[in-house]
Design an enzyme around this catalytic site. Sequence first.
Site, short mmCIF file in Angstrom:
data_model
loop_
_atom_site.label_atom_id
_atom_site.label_comp_id
_atom_site.label_asym_id
_atom_site.label_seq_id
_atom_site.Cartn_x
_atom_site.Cartn_y
_atom_site.Cartn_z
CG ASP A 167 -6.63 -3.24 -3.59
OD1 ASP A 167 -7.48 -2.55 -2.99
OD2 ASP A 167 -5.43 -3.26 -3.29
CG HIS B 127 -5.48 -2.85 0.23
ND1 HIS B 127 -4.81 -2.39 -0.87
CD2 HIS B 127 -4.96 -2.19 1.29
CE1 HIS B 127 -3.92 -1.48 -0.50
NE2 HIS B 127 -3.98 -1.34 0.81
CB SER C 63 -0.95 -0.05 1.19
OG SER C 63 -2.04 0.81 0.99
#
Length: 638
Positions: free
Chosen positions: A299, A330, A193
Amino acid sequence: MTVIATLLLAFAAGLLGPVGTAWAGSVHDGASQPVYSYADAIRETVWVDTGLDGVRGGAGHDRVAADIIRPREPAAHGRRIPVIMDASPYYSCCGRGNDSQVKTYDANGNPLQFPLYYDNYFVPRGYAVVLVDLAGTNRSDGCVDVGGASDVTSAKAVVDWLNGRATGYSARTAGTPVRAGWADGSVGMIGKSWDGTVANGVAATGVAGLKTIVPISAISDWYDYYRSQGAPLYQGTPADLASYVEDPATTAKCAAEQADLAAGAPYDGDWNGFWQQRDYVADASKVKASVFVVHGMQDLNVRADEFGPWWDALAARGVPRKIWLSQTGHVDPFDYRRSAWVDTLHSWFDHYLMGVDNGIDRQPMADIERAPDQWSTDAKWPAPGTRQDLVALAPGTLGAGAGGTVGFTDDPTRDENAWAADVDRTTPDKTVFSSGVLQHDLRVSGSGSLTLTVASSTTSAHLSAVLVDVGPAVIRDYQGAGEGINTLTTQSCWGEGTPTDTGCFMDTSAATAQVGATVFSRGWIDLGHYASLDQQRPLTPGAPYRMTVQLAPTDHVVPAGHRLALIVAGTDANLIDPPDTRPTLTVDLSHSQLRLPLTAGADTVTPGQPPAPTMAPSTAPLTVLRPTQQRDALADLR
């Protein structure tokens, strides 16, 4: 000391030999081995001068904290070692990994727990692990600027320090200079991320010494995280995100940066200098590092369109690269394919940081999850034999009007799941095109696009397009709480540990759902940016506008017996914000076209099959997919 630790030290002593003999290192049988003591590793913090003054107070340069753990034995023999580095804003506010681990320190401020498994697994194998607090977070000076110069420079400065080009200190203020004499200058950055996003940003500077990056569910262009071709995504604002991760004691000092974040990201979706600074794809030509991309194709936080342009730009430059694409949301691969992931990452770092010729650079480039825990490989990605095929959008009995037009009215309460549930039922908020039942598997590998000529009844309009695999399937439950995984009650340990950093993590399993249709690619636009992303313009009601919706990259096989459907609608609730009017949109089919990256080959499309179907509406009732969960207004990039 445990029996295991004692045996490891004895093994290490045997490899190192008595003083004065040749130093063997950790690489044996084509891989680095766990021959060094984790318990006795050196743990320290160095504050690196970034050359920036984030609070703009004229009090001197910011220093960022780099917490370091490295094996003691190579240093004792004067041997230098490579570095695995994860630069993150989350080490105190939010935690890392599925176990949400944070950094911990003893009473003197010395690091005890290094989040994640990188230290436990790789330090005994001869690597240093460096975890960097991004500027403005945890123990670092400065201000968070969400992907801009502060983020990137605070991590790049540590790479420079590891290569002798920046100054580090023993304390956050004052202190004595510290050199990284133990580092050999080879650095690999990794992270999920925001962490992986910073790795992309640092690689795009072309900094010397950065040999590889492993961006996991990472952003390559911050504009595309907050806007999709002008349409505002349901993600909050950069200023919100900065406040979320900043050290509370720092926030009050960062008013100027907060003001810049608010001013630089206007809600109208216009592209400007703020976004240009945060577009790493534009600087892909500077990348010298190899790149191992990992992303969840479902995601809906850091969406798949973040890796697609980055991958294409790296490919054009010939950057050595590898890719894993999962069916998860995610989620880190450590939590959906743990053993294979650690083995692959081990080989990747051994090759690109230690120079081990283990063949990973000659293995298949792509691993694709086809069904929960079922994977296939391809020599290249997109798959060999893929070509952009034109798919005809033919008017049919459902929603088609005279003159080859179709229309729908924006309903901001409906989303892609509701549309897919009604794929064969006329509803006023969408238009559906379907291929009919496929006689052979059809593989979509890469990024598609939908060019539409559209007229709006009002002065503003947003448009969504989704590709749907219509037919029963078991998929990862990417919309569930775990975004495709279940967290179990058991643990497994990876590498060595201590009482304060055990190296043990919660086990996981695939969370699955039985569905009647699967949305596998999506895209959104704001029609007000028809002329340019630089400026939003009011629409003239009834006037035609031509725009191309970029569909997110995917690798999906629509199996024989299923149908491929395209749904075109207005606001995709909970994924984009609605316009300030509620338009009725009319699509001119004679001036619209769909292009899909379709793959021909024995395992995907039977030779002789027409390259692409004609898609027209069809009519059997079908109920699929529960409504999507509400997503927080403030996206959590963890």
